[in-house]
Write a protein that holds these residues in place. Sequence first.
Motif, PDB file in Angstrom:
ATOM      1  N   GLU A 173       4.696 -25.356  -7.644  1.00  0.00           N
ATOM      2  CA  GLU A 173       5.145 -23.959  -7.529  1.00  0.00           C
ATOM      3  C   GLU A 173       6.379 -23.854  -6.617  1.00  0.00           C
ATOM      4  O   GLU A 173       7.359 -23.170  -6.936  1.00  0.00           O
ATOM      5  CB  GLU A 173       4.017 -23.102  -6.971  1.00  0.00           C
ATOM      6  N   ARG A 174       6.347 -24.556  -5.501  1.00  0.00           N
ATOM      7  CA  ARG A 174       7.500 -24.516  -4.591  1.00  0.00           C
ATOM      8  C   ARG A 174       8.719 -25.182  -5.228  1.00  0.00           C
ATOM      9  O   ARG A 174       9.852 -24.722  -5.068  1.00  0.00           O
ATOM     10  CB  ARG A 174       7.153 -25.189  -3.264  1.00  0.00           C
ATOM     11  N   ALA A 175       8.491 -26.293  -5.920  1.00  0.00           N
ATOM     12  CA  ALA A 175       9.602 -26.959  -6.594  1.00  0.00           C
ATOM     13  C   ALA A 175      10.234 -26.043  -7.635  1.00  0.00           C
ATOM     14  O   ALA A 175      11.463 -25.991  -7.785  1.00  0.00           O
ATOM     15  CB  ALA A 175       9.128 -28.252  -7.257  1.00  0.00           C
ATOM     16  N   PHE A 176       9.377 -25.283  -8.350  1.00  0.00           N
ATOM     17  CA  PHE A 176       9.903 -24.352  -9.365  1.00  0.00           C
ATOM     18  C   PHE A 176      10.725 -23.241  -8.701  1.00  0.00           C
ATOM     19  O   PHE A 176      11.773 -22.829  -9.221  1.00  0.00           O
ATOM     20  CB  PHE A 176       8.758 -23.761 -10.172  1.00  0.00           C
ATOM     21  N   LYS A 177      10.248 -22.760  -7.540  1.00  0.00           N
ATOM     22  CA  LYS A 177      11.005 -21.731  -6.816  1.00  0.00           C
ATOM     23  C   LYS A 177      12.366 -22.271  -6.359  1.00  0.00           C
ATOM     24  O   LYS A 177      13.386 -21.596  -6.479  1.00  0.00           O
ATOM     25  CB  LYS A 177      10.217 -21.242  -5.600  1.00  0.00           C
ATOM     26  N   GLU A 178      12.355 -23.500  -5.821  1.00  0.00           N
ATOM     27  CA  GLU A 178      13.622 -24.097  -5.396  1.00  0.00           C
ATOM     28  C   GLU A 178      14.556 -24.280  -6.586  1.00  0.00           C
ATOM     29  O   GLU A 178      15.765 -24.026  -6.492  1.00  0.00           O
ATOM     30  CB  GLU A 178      13.368 -25.439  -4.710  1.00  0.00           C
ATOM     31  N   LEU A 179      14.009 -24.746  -7.716  1.00  0.00           N
ATOM     32  CA  LEU A 179      14.817 -24.931  -8.921  1.00  0.00           C
ATOM     33  C   LEU A 179      15.404 -23.598  -9.385  1.00  0.00           C
ATOM     34  O   LEU A 179      16.589 -23.525  -9.745  1.00  0.00           O
ATOM     35  CB  LEU A 179      13.958 -25.544 -10.031  1.00  0.00           C
ATOM     36  N   ARG A 211      10.825 -26.652   3.395  1.00  0.00           N
ATOM     37  CA  ARG A 211      10.624 -28.034   2.973  1.00  0.00           C
ATOM     38  C   ARG A 211       9.960 -28.851   4.080  1.00  0.00           C
ATOM     39  O   ARG A 211       9.044 -29.652   3.813  1.00  0.00           O
ATOM     40  CB  ARG A 211      11.967 -28.639   2.585  1.00  0.00           C
ATOM     41  N   ASP A 212      10.415 -28.654   5.318  1.00  0.00           N
ATOM     42  CA  ASP A 212       9.803 -29.366   6.442  1.00  0.00           C
ATOM     43  C   ASP A 212       8.336 -28.968   6.600  1.00  0.00           C
ATOM     44  O   ASP A 212       7.475 -29.815   6.892  1.00  0.00           O
ATOM     45  CB  ASP A 212      10.561 -29.064   7.729  1.00  0.00           C
ATOM     46  N   SER A 213       8.079 -27.659   6.380  1.00  0.00           N
ATOM     47  CA  SER A 213       6.692 -27.201   6.468  1.00  0.00           C
ATOM     48  C   SER A 213       5.836 -27.845   5.377  1.00  0.00           C
ATOM     49  O   SER A 213       4.692 -28.241   5.615  1.00  0.00           O
ATOM     50  CB  SER A 213       6.656 -25.670   6.343  1.00  0.00           C
ATOM     51  N   LEU A 214       6.416 -27.966   4.170  1.00  0.00           N
ATOM     52  CA  LEU A 214       5.681 -28.604   3.071  1.00  0.00           C
ATOM     53  C   LEU A 214       5.406 -30.077   3.379  1.00  0.00           C
ATOM     54  O   LEU A 214       4.323 -30.604   3.043  1.00  0.00           O
ATOM     55  CB  LEU A 214       6.493 -28.479   1.772  1.00  0.00           C
ATOM     56  N   LYS A 215       6.400 -30.737   3.984  1.00  0.00           N
ATOM     57  CA  LYS A 215       6.178 -32.137   4.346  1.00  0.00           C
ATOM     58  C   LYS A 215       5.016 -32.273   5.334  1.00  0.00           C
ATOM     59  O   LYS A 215       4.171 -33.174   5.200  1.00  0.00           O
ATOM     60  CB  LYS A 215       7.453 -32.713   4.958  1.00  0.00           C
ATOM     61  N   GLN A 216       4.969 -31.367   6.312  1.00  0.00           N
ATOM     62  CA  GLN A 216       3.889 -31.404   7.285  1.00  0.00           C
ATOM     63  C   GLN A 216       2.544 -31.127   6.624  1.00  0.00           C
ATOM     64  O   GLN A 216       1.529 -31.790   6.908  1.00  0.00           O
ATOM     65  CB  GLN A 216       4.161 -30.387   8.400  1.00  0.00           C
TER      66      GLN A 216
END
Length: 291
Positions: A249-255, A182-187
């Motif tokens: 895609e990342r949100a779907f993986k987290e979900l 998540r931190d990497s995505l924010k960056q």
Amino acid sequence: MKEGKERSGVAMNPTVPERTSLIIAVEINSIKDQTEKLVLHNFIEIGRRLHEAKALLPHGEWLQWLEESVDFSPNRAAKLMRLYDAYGLPHSSLLDSDAQDQVLSKLSYTQALILLGVPEEERTQLLLDLDIENMSTRELKKAVDKQKQIQQEKERAEQENTALRQALDGVKEANTELAKERDSLKQEAVELRKTQQALQENVEKATLQNKKLKENMNYKSYQRVRNDLAAAQTKLFTSQVAFKYEALERAFKELSYELDLLANLDAQVHAGYMSKLNDFLLKAMRGRMQG
């Protein structure tokens, strides 16, 4: 006088109690108990000497010595040495030498064998807790079986706790990885916004240039600038779409990961959210197809 002496002699003789089957049974059981205690003591001493002989014999001669010298089978010798290991030394932290001698004086050979079925610490605790001297063999075996069951349940509970701790550690590790991602995505989002801002500035510059070209340049130059502007806009929208797709895609993986955790905790709530998710995806697909 003679009759008086006879009457006096009869009166002076003690009355002999009547022998009954109950009295005989008590006597037999007492002799049996004393015999078994004596057998236990002797067998412990034999076990002590078997240990001593085994330590003295060269390697490979133990079995032959048992057969030829004392006519013992290996299993018989092993059982006697176990009796010595269990009861021959005051090695328990719960019993000193005097206490152990006192306990063993109340223990029969059969009871000693039954108690070999539990580990040393539990066996010592049973010797302290139970009135073994007044227990039957069946009662003692039942107590030992109960202790075994308690130990098995304890071990099973410890195994379950270990598995739960491992699962919890796995969840914590997964959460740590998700936090890093998540931190990497924010960056990445920050960097992408900078890129989008730069592209937006380029589009605005190109738009301004296009306006000037329309006023000051011929149609061919104008057409070239318009193509450059269209390319810049395409690049901008492509970048935005790519960013939103990666985020989706990342949100779907987290979900999906959170739903899997929820399935282990509450299957019914998990099923409800899975139904909502399927409805959402179906509606989204229909909307795209109709559009």
